[in-house]
Design a protein around this motif. Sequence first.
Motif, PDB file in Angstrom:
ATOM      1  N   ASN A  93      44.499  17.325  50.839  1.00  0.00           N
ATOM      2  CA  ASN A  93      44.065  15.937  51.015  1.00  0.00           C
ATOM      3  C   ASN A  93      43.151  15.487  49.875  1.00  0.00           C
ATOM      4  O   ASN A  93      42.158  14.781  50.096  1.00  0.00           O
ATOM      5  N   GLN A  94      43.479  15.901  48.650  1.00  0.00           N
ATOM      6  CA  GLN A  94      42.728  15.540  47.445  1.00  0.00           C
ATOM      7  C   GLN A  94      41.310  16.099  47.442  1.00  0.00           C
ATOM      8  O   GLN A  94      40.471  15.651  46.664  1.00  0.00           O
TER       9      GLN A  94
ATOM     10  N   ARG B  20      37.799  18.711  61.282  1.00  0.00           N
ATOM     11  CA  ARG B  20      36.905  17.560  61.185  1.00  0.00           C
ATOM     12  C   ARG B  20      37.228  16.808  59.903  1.00  0.00           C
ATOM     13  O   ARG B  20      36.469  16.820  58.947  1.00  0.00           O
ATOM     14  N   PRO B  21      38.373  16.136  59.844  1.00  0.00           N
ATOM     15  CA  PRO B  21      38.847  15.554  58.583  1.00  0.00           C
ATOM     16  C   PRO B  21      37.964  14.459  57.999  1.00  0.00           C
ATOM     17  O   PRO B  21      38.106  14.128  56.818  1.00  0.00           O
ATOM     18  N   GLY B  22      37.054  13.912  58.787  1.00  0.00           N
ATOM     19  CA  GLY B  22      36.141  12.895  58.253  1.00  0.00           C
ATOM     20  C   GLY B  22      34.877  13.482  57.668  1.00  0.00           C
ATOM     21  O   GLY B  22      33.945  12.747  57.325  1.00  0.00           O
ATOM     22  N   MET B  23      34.852  14.790  57.509  1.00  0.00           N
ATOM     23  CA  MET B  23      33.650  15.504  57.061  1.00  0.00           C
ATOM     24  C   MET B  23      33.022  14.894  55.812  1.00  0.00           C
ATOM     25  O   MET B  23      31.815  14.656  55.741  1.00  0.00           O
ATOM     26  N   PHE B  24      33.834  14.633  54.789  1.00  0.00           N
ATOM     27  CA  PHE B  24      33.276  14.205  53.508  1.00  0.00           C
ATOM     28  C   PHE B  24      32.825  12.747  53.502  1.00  0.00           C
ATOM     29  O   PHE B  24      32.188  12.302  52.551  1.00  0.00           O
TER      30      PHE B  24
ATOM     31  N   ALA C  92      28.313  12.794  51.814  1.00  0.00           N
ATOM     32  CA  ALA C  92      28.402  11.758  50.794  1.00  0.00           C
ATOM     33  C   ALA C  92      27.166  11.787  49.898  1.00  0.00           C
ATOM     34  O   ALA C  92      27.263  11.664  48.669  1.00  0.00           O
ATOM     35  N   TYR C  93      26.002  12.001  50.497  1.00  0.00           N
ATOM     36  CA  TYR C  93      24.761  12.058  49.722  1.00  0.00           C
ATOM     37  C   TYR C  93      24.761  13.277  48.798  1.00  0.00           C
ATOM     38  O   TYR C  93      24.434  13.184  47.615  1.00  0.00           O
ATOM     39  N   ALA C  94      25.142  14.435  49.352  1.00  0.00           N
ATOM     40  CA  ALA C  94      25.150  15.666  48.554  1.00  0.00           C
ATOM     41  C   ALA C  94      26.102  15.562  47.366  1.00  0.00           C
ATOM     42  O   ALA C  94      25.863  16.168  46.311  1.00  0.00           O
ATOM     43  N   GLY C  95      27.176  14.792  47.518  1.00  0.00           N
ATOM     44  CA  GLY C  95      28.148  14.651  46.432  1.00  0.00           C
ATOM     45  C   GLY C  95      27.764  13.650  45.383  1.00  0.00           C
ATOM     46  O   GLY C  95      28.459  13.516  44.378  1.00  0.00           O
TER      47      GLY C  95
END
Length: 209
Positions: A169-170, A188-192, A198-201
């Motif tokens: 999933n990219q 938990r596909p909405g994890m990112f 989102a903040y950590a990335g």
Amino acid sequence: MTSKIPATFFYDIISPFAYFYVKQRKRLEDKLDITPIPVLLGGLLRATENVGPGEVAAKRPHTYQFCVWQAERLGIPFRFPEHHPFLTVAPQRLLLQEKADWQMVERAFDYVWIEGKDPNLSWSEFCAYLGLPADTAKPNSPEIKAQLTANGLQAKAAGAFGVPALVVNQKCFWGVDTIDWVLDYLARPGMFEEASYAYAGSIPNGLLP
């Protein structure tokens, strides 16, 4: 029956961690349809301004001994080849040329990490071990060379900076220790998209001007 999610696995038989991943891939196979794609780790490292542990004097023995420990812990047969690292251009081209399925890919890893051999030093034996004619020549066609280079570029574009790397999933998951992370992500596909991820990335690099 739920259809499996397609995924891509970038590998080079030079990597003991990719070997450990291959031996554990069945943990993912009921959820993912994984396609193995050969790359040249050295080229991928250079393209991403990275270096392997074999190139860092202090890290090399630590990493190699960690591999012995990890194999013991996983109960996986393991033996270092005659020397390491070594060039994998010819074997990776061969796996690409033969459109190696998982059975052949695993045999190639076994030759290095169970038999403890460098394919370059026993090419005919390596080919026979893969189920190919012993007189199979080392691939040298421009098409295979170009495709292996393209595979490395594909890996980099997908976010890989080393092997083993699984892309689903990219999202790129690097390292054998991310198998559990992949399983959690699939559950938990909405994890990112969660705030903490989102903040950590997106944290700014404090070492850059």
